[in-house]
Design an enzyme around this catalytic site. Structure first.
Site, PDB file in Angstrom:
ATOM      1  N   TYR A 151      54.400 -40.674  17.352  1.00 18.25           N
ATOM      2  CA  TYR A 151      54.958 -39.439  17.903  1.00 18.25           C
ATOM      3  C   TYR A 151      55.824 -39.693  19.139  1.00 18.25           C
ATOM      4  CZ  TYR A 151      52.069 -36.518  14.857  1.00 18.25           C
ATOM      5  OH  TYR A 151      51.497 -35.898  13.771  1.00 18.25           O
ATOM      6  N   ASP A 231      41.544 -42.381   6.191  1.00 15.81           N
ATOM      7  CA  ASP A 231      41.636 -41.750   4.872  1.00 15.81           C
ATOM      8  C   ASP A 231      40.265 -41.422   4.303  1.00 15.81           C
ATOM      9  OD1 ASP A 231      41.191 -44.467   4.757  1.00 15.81           O
ATOM     10  OD2 ASP A 231      42.687 -44.876   3.200  1.00 15.81           O
ATOM     11  N   ASP A 259      43.617 -30.604  11.945  1.00 14.29           N
ATOM     12  CA  ASP A 259      44.023 -29.551  11.015  1.00 14.29           C
ATOM     13  C   ASP A 259      43.029 -29.428   9.860  1.00 14.29           C
ATOM     14  OD1 ASP A 259      46.214 -29.099  12.589  1.00 14.29           O
ATOM     15  OD2 ASP A 259      47.684 -29.295  10.986  1.00 14.29           O
TER      16      ASP A 259
END
Length: 360
Positions: A151, A231, A259
């Site tokens: 980011y 994952d 999220d």
């Protein structure tokens, strides 16, 4: 395994109560003005006094003025040091780069994170009574490093067919986010911190992150420390979220995991967020600006209201924060009449807000 339920929306700074608190406010884009206004009503209903400085900021401001965020915004934040903001619209491929203080940024949010070194992003996700979920218990805290990883916004074309981006992991950033996660766990009765990684692929970058987390963990022998591939963590979370406690993440994984955690409790609209630096703090919802329902009085105010509770704790007003959380739980438990459409209810943003204030 059922964990002790602890309100985690933490205290990173302490102020005396009984004072007027100066807070900067950006209402943001889309539903931002509605939910920020709703949350402002709720936090003021506790009796805590605020001196708000309100400024426009975001993509909608850019379309009107040509600037997402300006030096005036930065100077105001430098002065006030505490920001309560709504969500921002960041349309893929359309959002302009912003240049301030000799640096180039991908968004207004990145300007704040980078200029003020807001390195810790704390995102609690806790299931509320009355909200439909396939699980009986979800109560996790995502502690996300907020300044580096992929980011950084550092990308370049190396040919007509190839773009390269930077993934940066540093010892300094990894150390302080790990320390923040363990400090939070210790202060709030949490028993386990899990470092999230892909060191099987990113052997050097995520390997550095894990080595630092392991070193920090040695100073907290009463807290269980373990590591989990990012994952497989996602799979395990949707199978049994009650297994997880504090999730310590680099920037990218923290974004995804938080999220997912929001989905497990029923909606992004239920999850608050706090970004903390050494001197500065920002409180905002986890969700986006939802321009499709903007101005229709349909937005769920809970995420912004709980961000208001985080704000109150940061300002040294924990009793007011607890009152808001208790009132919100009572309203949610009343069922669909007082829940917004995203939660399967029929209430407007205004109706839900009014009921929260009534319970206060």
């Amino acid at each position: 395994m059922r964990k002790q339920s602890v309100n985690v929306i933490g205290k990173f700074r302490q102020f005396s109560t009984g004072k007027v608190h100066r807070v900067l406010q950006f209402h943001g884009d889309g539903v931002g003005p509605e939910i920020v206004g709703a949350a402002e009503r709720v936090v003021e209903a506790t009796g805590v006094k605020f001196d708000w400085t309100r400024m426009d900021m975001g993509f909608e401001t850019y379309e009107k003025t040509g600037a997402v965020i300006t030096e005036d915004h930065l100077k105001a934040f430098e002065d006030i040091k505490v920001l309560f903001k709504g969500p921002l619209t960041i349309p893929p491929g359309k959002n302009p780069y912003t240049e301030l203080r000799g640096r180039k940024f991908t968004s207004g949010n990145q300007v704040l994170r980078k200029c003020f070194d807001l390195y810790a992003n704390v995102r609690p996700a806790k299931l509320l009574p009355g909200v439909e979920s396939r699980f009986e218990e979800v109560d996790v805290i995502v502690v996300r490093e907020n300044t580096e990883d992929v980011y950084t916004g550092e990308e370049k074309w190396v040919s007509d067919d190839c773009v390269e981006g930077v993934k940066r992991i540093t010892r300094k950033a990894s150390t302080r986010i790990a320390e923040k996660a363990f400090e939070l766990a210790e202060k709030h009765g949490r028993k386990r911190v899990t470092a999230v990684h892909k060191a099987n692929v990113c052997k050097q970058a995520d390997g550095l992150f894990l080595s630092v987390c392991g070193e920090v963990a040695k100073a907290y022998p009463n807290i269980t420390y373990d590591e989990q591939l990012a994952d497989s963590l996602l799979t395990k979370m949707v199978m049994d979220p009650s297994e997880w406690d504090v999730l310590l993440c680099p920037n990218l994984y923290g974004d995804m995991v938080s999220d997912l955690a929001a989905g497990l409790v029923g909606s992004l609209g239920l999850c608050p967020s706090g970004m903390y630096g050494e001197e500065y703090a920002v409180f905002e919802p986890c969700h986006g600006s939802a321009p499709d329902i903007a101005g229709k009085n349909l937005a769920n105010p809970i995420s912004q209201v709980l961000s208001g509770a985080m704000l109150l704790r940061h300002l040294g007003e924990p009793e007011a924060a607890v009152r808001i959380e208790n009132a919100l739980e009572k309203v949610a438990a009343k069922g669909p009449e007082f829940l917004t459409q995203d939660l399967g209810g029929s209430a407007t943003c205004t109706k839900m807000t009014d009921e929260i204030i009534k319970e206060l």
